[in-house]
Scaffold this motif. Structure first.
Motif, PDB file in Angstrom:
ATOM      1  N   ASP B  44       0.860  -1.187   0.000  1.00 59.60           N
ATOM      2  CA  ASP B  44       0.000   0.000   0.000  1.00 59.60           C
ATOM      3  C   ASP B  44       0.893   1.233   0.000  1.00 59.60           C
ATOM      4  OD1 ASP B  44      -2.328   1.319  -0.046  1.00 59.60           O
ATOM      5  OD2 ASP B  44      -3.169   0.360   1.749  1.00 59.60           O
ATOM      6  N   GLY B  45       0.278   2.359  -0.252  1.00 59.52           N
ATOM      7  CA  GLY B  45       1.050   3.609  -0.213  1.00 59.52           C
ATOM      8  C   GLY B  45       1.721   3.923  -1.531  1.00 59.52           C
ATOM      9  N   LEU B  46       1.277   3.238  -2.598  1.00 62.24           N
ATOM     10  CA  LEU B  46       1.880   3.500  -3.910  1.00 62.24           C
ATOM     11  C   LEU B  46       1.239   4.750  -4.513  1.00 62.24           C
ATOM     12  CD1 LEU B  46       1.819  -0.113  -5.393  1.00 62.24           C
ATOM     13  CD2 LEU B  46       3.818   1.147  -4.575  1.00 62.24           C
ATOM     14  N   ASP B 115       9.644   7.044  -2.799  1.00 65.29           N
ATOM     15  CA  ASP B 115      10.221   8.305  -3.268  1.00 65.29           C
ATOM     16  C   ASP B 115       9.921   9.325  -2.185  1.00 65.29           C
ATOM     17  OD1 ASP B 115       7.585   8.964  -3.484  1.00 65.29           O
ATOM     18  OD2 ASP B 115       7.527   8.894  -5.680  1.00 65.29           O
ATOM     19  N   LYS B 116      10.005  10.612  -2.537  1.00 68.73           N
ATOM     20  CA  LYS B 116       9.871  11.622  -1.493  1.00 68.73           C
ATOM     21  C   LYS B 116       8.491  11.630  -0.838  1.00 68.73           C
ATOM     22  CE  LYS B 116      13.474  14.863  -2.655  1.00 68.73           C
ATOM     23  NZ  LYS B 116      13.797  15.914  -3.606  1.00 68.73           N
ATOM     24  N   ARG B 117       7.477  11.340  -1.627  1.00 70.86           N
ATOM     25  CA  ARG B 117       6.121  11.506  -1.087  1.00 70.86           C
ATOM     26  C   ARG B 117       5.453  10.196  -0.698  1.00 70.86           C
ATOM     27  NH1 ARG B 117       2.587  14.149  -4.967  1.00 70.86           N
ATOM     28  NH2 ARG B 117       4.087  13.480  -6.532  1.00 70.86           N
ATOM     29  N   HIS B 118       6.033   9.112  -1.146  1.00 68.17           N
ATOM     30  CA  HIS B 118       5.344   7.844  -0.920  1.00 68.17           C
ATOM     31  C   HIS B 118       6.181   6.874  -0.090  1.00 68.17           C
ATOM     32  CE1 HIS B 118       3.415   9.547  -4.487  1.00 68.17           C
ATOM     33  NE2 HIS B 118       2.313   9.027  -3.942  1.00 68.17           N
ATOM     34  N   THR B 119       5.524   6.307   0.919  1.00 72.13           N
ATOM     35  CA  THR B 119       6.188   5.324   1.783  1.00 72.13           C
ATOM     36  C   THR B 119       5.438   4.012   1.672  1.00 72.13           C
ATOM     37  OG1 THR B 119       6.811   7.087   3.278  1.00 72.13           O
ATOM     38  CG2 THR B 119       6.946   4.847   4.133  1.00 72.13           C
ATOM     39  N   LEU B 120       6.158   2.961   1.450  1.00 70.28           N
ATOM     40  CA  LEU B 120       5.530   1.646   1.262  1.00 70.28           C
ATOM     41  C   LEU B 120       4.952   1.129   2.576  1.00 70.28           C
ATOM     42  CD1 LEU B 120       8.125  -0.200  -0.989  1.00 70.28           C
ATOM     43  CD2 LEU B 120       6.067   1.034  -1.671  1.00 70.28           C
TER      44      LEU B 120
END
Lengths: 336, 750
Positions: B44-46, B115-120
Motif C-alpha cells: 500500500d502507499g503507492l 520516493d519523497k512523497r510515498h512510503t511503502l
C-alpha cells in the motif's frame, strides 16, 4: 615442646594407645610388629611379635594386664603385657580393623572388615583375668552384622551401655551392648565419606569422630546429637579429646595417592589443636612428613603422641604455655 | 471367469490414462490452493497513476521488491488493479516465490520510502484477511491499556553505604552470593542463592547489573535485593559483553540460533542462524544479529591434530561513548556501526560499506574521548581507533590511528621486521603504546620495541623506547597516569623444564617544567630474577601488584609503590617516580587478581576452573598486608562490583583530598567501633557456648552417676583408689623415680 621421636616401625603407623596409667604407649603399624614404649623417655619396653599381617589396631585393658591387637591376618590376639606372651588368638574370616575393651575390661569388641563375601561385623568376646590368662572363651558373646554400610571403627559408651559404631557412609550407629539391637543410626558426616576414627571422653559420655569430609564432630553418646563440629582443610584420619584442657587434636592430611603435585606444603601433615567448646583452631604442630594416621592423648592430659604415614611416632609433653593458655571467658570462669 | 484383482486395477489404470486432463490442469494452474496465500503480500502507499504509466511504476517498484526476494514470475507477479476511473488504486499484490520471502518483505520493506512523497506499507495478504475483514476491528477507538507507573528499584543503592564499603560477587559450588567487604571480618552477605547461574556471573562495567548465564539466555539482576531486571533469551549463550556505559550487550553462542517463528521470543526470523546478538538493554530487545567470524587457527604442529579455530572475542569492540561499535574480519575489513540504529557508518561516498583494511590483525578503540589538539579547536566529536597490519609483500607493517566517524586516518607509522604487535591505550587516551615484537633478518631472535604515540600533542609524535633486549611478555599503563610497567623474559634453558626468569621494569616520564606536557619516557628501575608474569595496577594508579599467576611452581605477589614517600630510592632525580617494593607475599595456586574499584584492597583467588588445589581467596590491603584468608571448597569466581565514575568535579575531588585527614578520622572511628562491636559479640557468644557446654556436661555426669548407682556398679575412680590402697596394705613398695630432663623449651602456642 620438643617431641621424642620413636623410630621403631618400618612402615606407616595404624594406631597408638596409652595405657590407663599413662606410663606406657603401645603402637601398631603395617609392619606386623606391636611395640610398647616408656612414655617417660621414649625407650622401647619391648615388642609383641606373632602377627602375620599389618596390625590395624591395639587396646590395653583398663587394668593394665592384657593387650588386645587386631590385624590383617584375620586374627585378634591377646597379649600378656608384662611377659609379652600371646595368651589367646581368635581366628576370623576377615581382617580386624578395631578392637576396644569395655570400661570394666570384661568384654572386648572387634570390628571386622567386609571382604570376600563377608559382611562387616562387630563381634564381642568375654575376657577372663584369672591366674591362667590363656583360659579365654572361644565363643562370641555377641555378633552385630552391619548390613547397610560396613563399620569402620567402634567403641563402648559410658557404663558399657551402648556400642557406638561409625560407618563408611558417614553415619554413626548406637547398638545396645547387651542385645546387639540397633537403637539408632544417624548421618553426622557428609554422605558417603567414611569416618576414620572414634575416641571417647574420659567418662565416655561423648565422643569425637574424624571424617574424610574434612570435619571432626563431638557427639553425645546418649542420643547421638552432634554437639560440636570442627572443620579442617584436609581429610581427617584421627581425632582425640584432651583431658584437663578443653581442646581437641585433629590429624590427617592428603593421602599420598591423592596428592597430585610434589609441593611439600600441599600435604598439611600437621596436628591441629582446636578449642573444644569454641570450635576455633588455636594451633598446629608440625613434624611429620606424611599424613597423621593416629593421635593419642595421655590419660592425665599432660602429653600427646602422633603416629604418621611416615613410620614415626612423635611423643610430645605439653609445656607450661599449653596449660596457661586460656580464653578470657575461661579465665573469668576459673576465677569464680 | 471373474477378473482377478490384478486385472481390474490394470484395466482401471488404462482407462484413467486415456482421459485428457490438460484442460483442467490449465484452468487451475494458477490457483495453487494447497499453498494458500502465504506467498502474497499487499503493498500500500503507492502513487496513484493512470493505466499507461502502470508498467513504469511496476518496473520502479521491482527494484525494491527484488531486494528482499524474487517475485515468482518477475513483473507478472505484481498485480496492480485499475479502478473505474482508469487510474490505479495505490496498492498492489505481489506474489513471492516462497512464504519466507514474503515475510522478509513485510519486515524489510514496510515503512521504506519509495520516493519523497510515498512510503511503502507492506502486509501479508493473510494478515489483511485476518485483521482487515469487516467486524474484525472495533469501530470505536479503544485506548491501549497503559500499565500504571511502578517505581523502579534504586539500581545504584549500594553506593550509599554509610561506611563506603564495596560489594563483591562470589560464585562457589552451586551458590552465588553478593557480599559486603568487611576487611578483616567475615564479609556480610547481601543475598546468597543456589543455582543462580549456570556458567558464570559478570558485572556490568558500572556495577548496575549482575548478569547470570543460563541455557535459555542471560538474566540481568539489580537493585538492593537483586531482583530480575531483564531477560535476554539467547539460547545456549556462553559469552557476554556489556558496552562501556551499560546500554547494550553482546552475546555469543556456539550454536546458531534456531528461531521458532510462532514462539513468544523477541528473536525474529532475522536472528535465525546467527551466533552473535547485540541487545538494547533498555528495551531488552535485539538490535541486530551477526554471524561469527572465526579466527584462523594457529598452524598445526607436526603429528598433532590441527587446532580448532578460535572464537573471536570480544567480537565487537566499543568506543568509549558507546556511539560506535566495530568488528573486523581478520585480514580483510573493519566494520564500524552506529548506535542505536546499528547501521554501518557512511564512507566518503556516503555508502554504508565496511572499510577494507588489507591484512588487519587487531584494532582497539581509545578508552576515553581523545583530546587531540587539532580536534579541541574545532570541537567536532570524534573517537579514535588504532589498528595494525602486518607486512604484506613489499608493503611494510603499519599502525594507523583513525578518526571516527570521518574514517580519516590521522596518523600512521610504518614498522619493519614485525612478528607481532599489541596495542595498549592509556586509560585517558593520552598515549597509545604499540608493543612491537621484532625478529632479526634471519627471523630468529626476538626483541621488543615500544612505540608510544603521544595522542594529545601536535601531530601525534611517536617516541620509541628500545632499550629492551629481551622479549616483553607483559605491559601495562598506570591507570590515569603516565607511567608503565613491563615484564621481560630471558630465554629459557632449553629442555631444562625451568621457566625463564623474568625482569620487572618500571618506566616514568622525566619531570617536565611546563605543566600539562609529559617529558620523555625513561627507564627507572628493574627488578630482575623474578618469575612474574602478571601486572595489576590499582585502579587509582600509584600502586601496582606484579605477580606470578597460574604458574604451578611459583606464586609470588610483589606490591610496589610508585611514589614512595620516604627517602628517595630512585637515584635519577629527574624522573617522576620513586619506586619501592613494599611487600612480597605468596598465594599458592593463585589464578586471578582483582583490585576493588577504590584501590583500597586487592583480592587474589585460586579458582577451581583452573585447578582443584587450595581453592579460595585472600584479601590484601593495597600495601600487601594480608587481611583475610578464606579457603573455600569449589571456589569459582570473585568479582568486585564496579563503581560508576564519580559525580564530583575536579575541584571537589581536590577539596576531599585536602581534608582527607578529617574524613579518615571519622572512618577510623567507625572501624574501631566495628572491631570492638565484633569482639564484644564474639566474647558474648563464647560465654554462652561455655556455659551451655558445662551445663550439658554437668547434667550428663549426674545422669550417668544415677544410672551407675541403679546398676549397682562401683565408681571406677573409687575402685582405682581402692586398688591402690589395697596394694599398699599388702606391703608392696612403690618406688618412684622421677628423672626430669629439660632438653629444650620452645613456645608453640601464641
Amino acid at each position: 615442646m620438643r617431641p621424642i621421636l620413636l623410630q621403631g616401625h618400618e612402615r606407616s603407623l595404624n594406631q597408638i594407645k596409652y595405657n590407663r596409667d599413662g606410663d606406657l604407649l603401645f603402637s601398631v603399624a603395617k609392619d606386623k610388629v606391636v611395640c610398647a614404649w616408656y612414655t617417660s623417655n621414649g625407650e622401647r619396653l619391648g615388642t609383641y611379635s606373632g602377627h602375620q599381617g599389618a596390625v590395624w589396631t591395639c587396646d590395653p585393658s583398663p587394668n593394665g594386664i592384657l593387650l588386645a591387637t587386631g590385624a590383617a591376618d584375620n586374627t585378634i590376639k591377646l597379649w600378656n603385657i608384662q611377659s609379652g606372651e600371646c595368651v589367646k588368638t581368635w581366628e576370623n574370616p576377615t581382617a580386624i580393623k578395631r578392637v576396644q575393651f569395655s570400661e570394666d575390661g570384661s568384654r572386648l569388641l572387634a570390628v571386622t572388615e567386609k571382604r570376600m563375601g563377608y559382611l562387616g561385623t562387630i563381634v564381642v568376646y568375654n575376657i577372663q583375668y584369672g591366674e591362667d590368662l590363656t583360659q579365654q572363651s572361644d565363643e562370641q558373646d555377641l555378633k552385630i552384622t552391619c548390613e547397610e554400610s560396613k563399620a569402620t571403627v567402634a567403641g563402648w559408651s559410658y557404663l558399657d551401655k551402648y556400642i557406638i559404631a561409625c560407618h563408611e557412609d558417614g553415619s554413626v550407629s548406637q547398638y545396645d551392648s547387651k542385645t546387639g539391637d540397633l537403637d539408632s543410626n544417624i548421618e553426622i558426616h557428609e554422605y558417603d565419606t567414611s569416618i576414620n576414627d572414634i575416641q571417647f571422653s574420659t567418662d565416655k559420655t561423648y565422643f569425637i569422630t574424624a571424617g574424610k569430609d574434612k570435619t571432626a564432630k563431638i557427639v553425645s553418646a546418649r542420643n547421638l546429637e552432634v554437639l560440636k563440629s570442627y572443620s579442617a582443610d584436609t581429610p581427617l584420619n584421627t581425632a582425640a579429646i584432651t583431658p584437663r584442657k578443653d581442646f581437641v587434636i585433629l590429624g590427617g592430611g592428603q593421602a599420598a595417592m591423592d596428592v597430585t603435585t610434589t609441593s611439600a606444603r600441599q600435604g598439611k601433615f600437621e596436628a591441629r589443636f582446636y578449642h573444644k567448646i569454641f570450635e576455633d583452631e588455636i594451633g598446629r604442630v608440625r613434624g611429620h612428613f606424611g599424613p597423621l594416621n593416629t593421635i593419642a592423648v595421655h590419660p592425665q592430659g599432660t602429653a600427646y603422641s602422633s603416629g604418621g604415614e611416615d613410620g614415626y611416632v612423635r611423643m610430645h609433653n605439653f609445656d607450661k604455655s599449653y596449660f596457661d593458655f586460656m580464653y578470657e571467658v575461661e579465665r573469668e570462669a576459673s576465677r569464680k | 471367469m471373474a477378473p482377478s484383482f490384478d486385472q481390474i486395477s490394470e484395466q482401471g489404470l488404462a482407462e484413467i490414462e486415456g482421459i485428457d486432463f490438460s484442460d483442467l490442469e490449465e484452468k487451475y494452474r494458477d490457483l495453487r490452493e494447497d499453498q494458500g496465500f502465504d506467498n502474497f503480500v499487499v503493498i500500500d502507499g503507492l502513487p496513484v497513476v493512470p493505466e499507461d504509466s502502470k508498467t513504469k511504476l511496476v518496473k520502479f517498484l521491482m527494484k525494491s521488491l527484488n531486494r528482499v526476494g524474487t517475485p515468482r514470475d518477475g513483473e507478472d507477479s505484481v498485480f496492480m488493479p485499475i479502478g473505474d476511473n482508469g487510474k490505479s488504486e495505490g496498492f498492489a499484490f505481489v506474489e513471492y516465490s516462497s512464504p519466507e520471502q514474503a515475510v522478509a518483505a513485510t519486515k524489510q520493506l514496510h515503512g521504506v520510502p519509495l520516493d519523497k512523497r510515498h512510503t511503502l506499507q507492506v502486509n501479508k495478504l493473510t494478515d489483511i484477511d485476518r485483521y482487515g475483514r469487516e467486524g474484525r476491528i472495533d469501530d470505536e477507538y479503544q485506548p491501549p491499556y497503559i500499565e500504571p507507573f511502578a517505581d523502579k528499584e534504586h539500581l545504584r543503592s549500594w553506593l550509599g553505604d554509610p561506611n563506603a564499603r564495596d560489594q563483591f560477587v562470589m560464585f562457589r559450588g552451586d551458590n552465588v552470593g553478593i557480599f559486603w567487604n568487611n576487611k578483616k571480618e567475615e564479609p556480610e552477605s547481601v543475598v546468597d542463592r543456589k543455582h543462580w547461574t549456570q556458567l558464570f556471573v559478570a558485572w556490568s562495567p558500572q556495577g548496575t547489573f549482575l548478569a547470570s548465564i543460563h541455557q535459555q539466555g542471560v538474566q540481568l539482576w539489580g537493585g538492593p535485593n537483586f531482583t530480575k531486571q531483564k531477560q535476554l533469551p539467547h539460547p545456549f549463550v556462553s559469552l557476554v559483553q556489556f558496552s562501556p556505559l551499560e546500554n547494550y550487550m553482546v552475546t555469543w553462542s556456539n550454536q546458531p540460533i534456531a528461531v521458532d517463528p510462532d514462539g513468544k521470543s523477541p528473536l525474529s526470523l532475522d536472528e535465525d542462524g546467527k551466533h552473535i546478538v547485540i541487545w538494547d538493554l533498555t528495551t531488552g530487545k535485539p538490535l541486530r544479529s551477526f554471524q561469527a567470524y572465526d579466527l584462523a587457527p594457529p598452524p598445526a604442529l607436526e603429528g598433532l591434530p590441527a587446532p580448532k579455530a578460535k572464537v573471536q572475542w570480544p567480537a565487537f569492540k566499543w568506543s568509549a561513548d558507546e556511539k560506535y561499535c566495530a568488528r573486523m574480519k581478520p585480514g580483510e575489513q573493519l566494520s564500524i556501526y552506529e548506535l542505536p540504529s546499528m547501521n554501518m557508518i557512511r564512507d566518503a561516498n556516503r555508502d554504508r560499506k565496511a572499510l577494507k583494511v588489507e591484512g588487519i590483525v587487531d584494532f582497539e578503540w581509545a578508552p576515553a574521548i581523545p583530546e587531540r589538539e587539532s580536534i579541541k579547536q574545532d570541537k567536532r566529536p570524534e573517537q579514535l581507533l588504532a589498528y595494525w597490519t602486518p607486512e604484506i609483500g613489499s608493503k611494510p607493517a603499519s599502525v594507523a590511528l583513525m578518526s571516527v566517524p570521518s574514517r580519516e586516518v590521522v596518523r600512521s607509522r610504518n614498522l619493519f621486521n614485525v612478528t607481532d604487535a599489541k596495542l595498549h591505550w592509556q586509560s585517558e587516551a593520552k598515549f597509545l603504546c604499540v608493543k612491537v615484537d621484532r625478529h632479526s633478518k634471519s627471523k630468529k631472535s626476538l626483541a621488543t620495541n615500544l612505540e608510544i604515540f603521544r595522542v594529545r600533542e601536535k601531530g601525534v609524535p611517536v617516541e620509541v623506547v628500545d632499550s629492551l633486549k629481551d622479549t616483553v611478555i607483559n605491559f601495562a599503563w598506570e591507570p590515569k597516569g603516565d607511567r608503565f610497567v613491563v615484564i621481560t623474559a630471558g630465554e629459557a634453558v632449553a629442555g631444562s623444564g625451568v621457566l625463564a626468569k623474568t625482569a620487572v621494569s618500571f618506566f616514568a616520564p622525566e619531570k617536565s617544567k611546563t605543566p600539562g606536557v609529559t617529558g620523555s619516557f625513561k627507564h627507572v628501575k628493574t627488578f630482575d630474577k623474578k618469575n612474574s608474569n602478571g601486572i595489576y595496577w590499582s585502579p587509582k594508579g600509584r600502586f601496582v601488584l606484579v605477580g606470578t599467576i597460574s604458574v604451578q611452581q611459583h606464586c609470588d605477589l610483589d606490591f610496589y609503590d610508585m611514589d614512595y614517600e620516604g627517602d628517595r630510592v630512585v637515584e635519577d632525580e629527574k624522573v617522576a617516580a620513586n619506586i619501592m617494593l613494599m611487600n612480597s607475599e605468596e598465594h599458592y595456586g593463585v589464578t586471578d587478581v582483582e583490585w576493588d574499584p577504590t584501590g583500597r584492597f586487592v583480592v587474589t583467588s585460586a579458582s577451581m576452573w583452573t585447578h582443584q588445589m587450595e581453592n579460595g581467596y585472600r584479601l590484601w590491603s593495597f600495601s600487601g598486608l594480608i587481611l583475610r584468608e578464606s579457603p573455600i571448597e569449589k571456589f569459582k569466581q570473585l568479582h568486585w562490583r564496579p563503581r560508576p565514575p564519580t559525580f564530583l568535579t575536579r575541584d571537589e575531588q581536590k577539596q576531599v583530598r585536602r581534608n582527607l585527614r578529617e574524613y579518615s578520622r571519622e572512618f577510623e572511628e567507625l572501624d574501631k567501633e566495628m572491631e570492638e562491636g565484633a569482639n564484644a559479640a564474639v566474647v558474648e557468644s563464647r560465654r554462652r557456648l561455655y556455659s551451655e557446654w558445662y551445663a550439658w556436661l554437668g547434667a550428663e555426669v549426674e545422669d550417668v552417676k544415677a544410672e551407675r548407682e541403679d546398676l549397682g556398679l562401683p565408681d571406677p575412680d573409687e575402685e582405682l583408689d581402692l586398688q591402690k590402697t589395697r596394694s599398699a596394705k599388702e606391703g608392696e613398695e612403690t618406688v618412684e623415680e622421677v628423672v626430669e630432663e629439660v632438653i629444650e623449651e620452645s613456645e608453640e602456642f601464641a
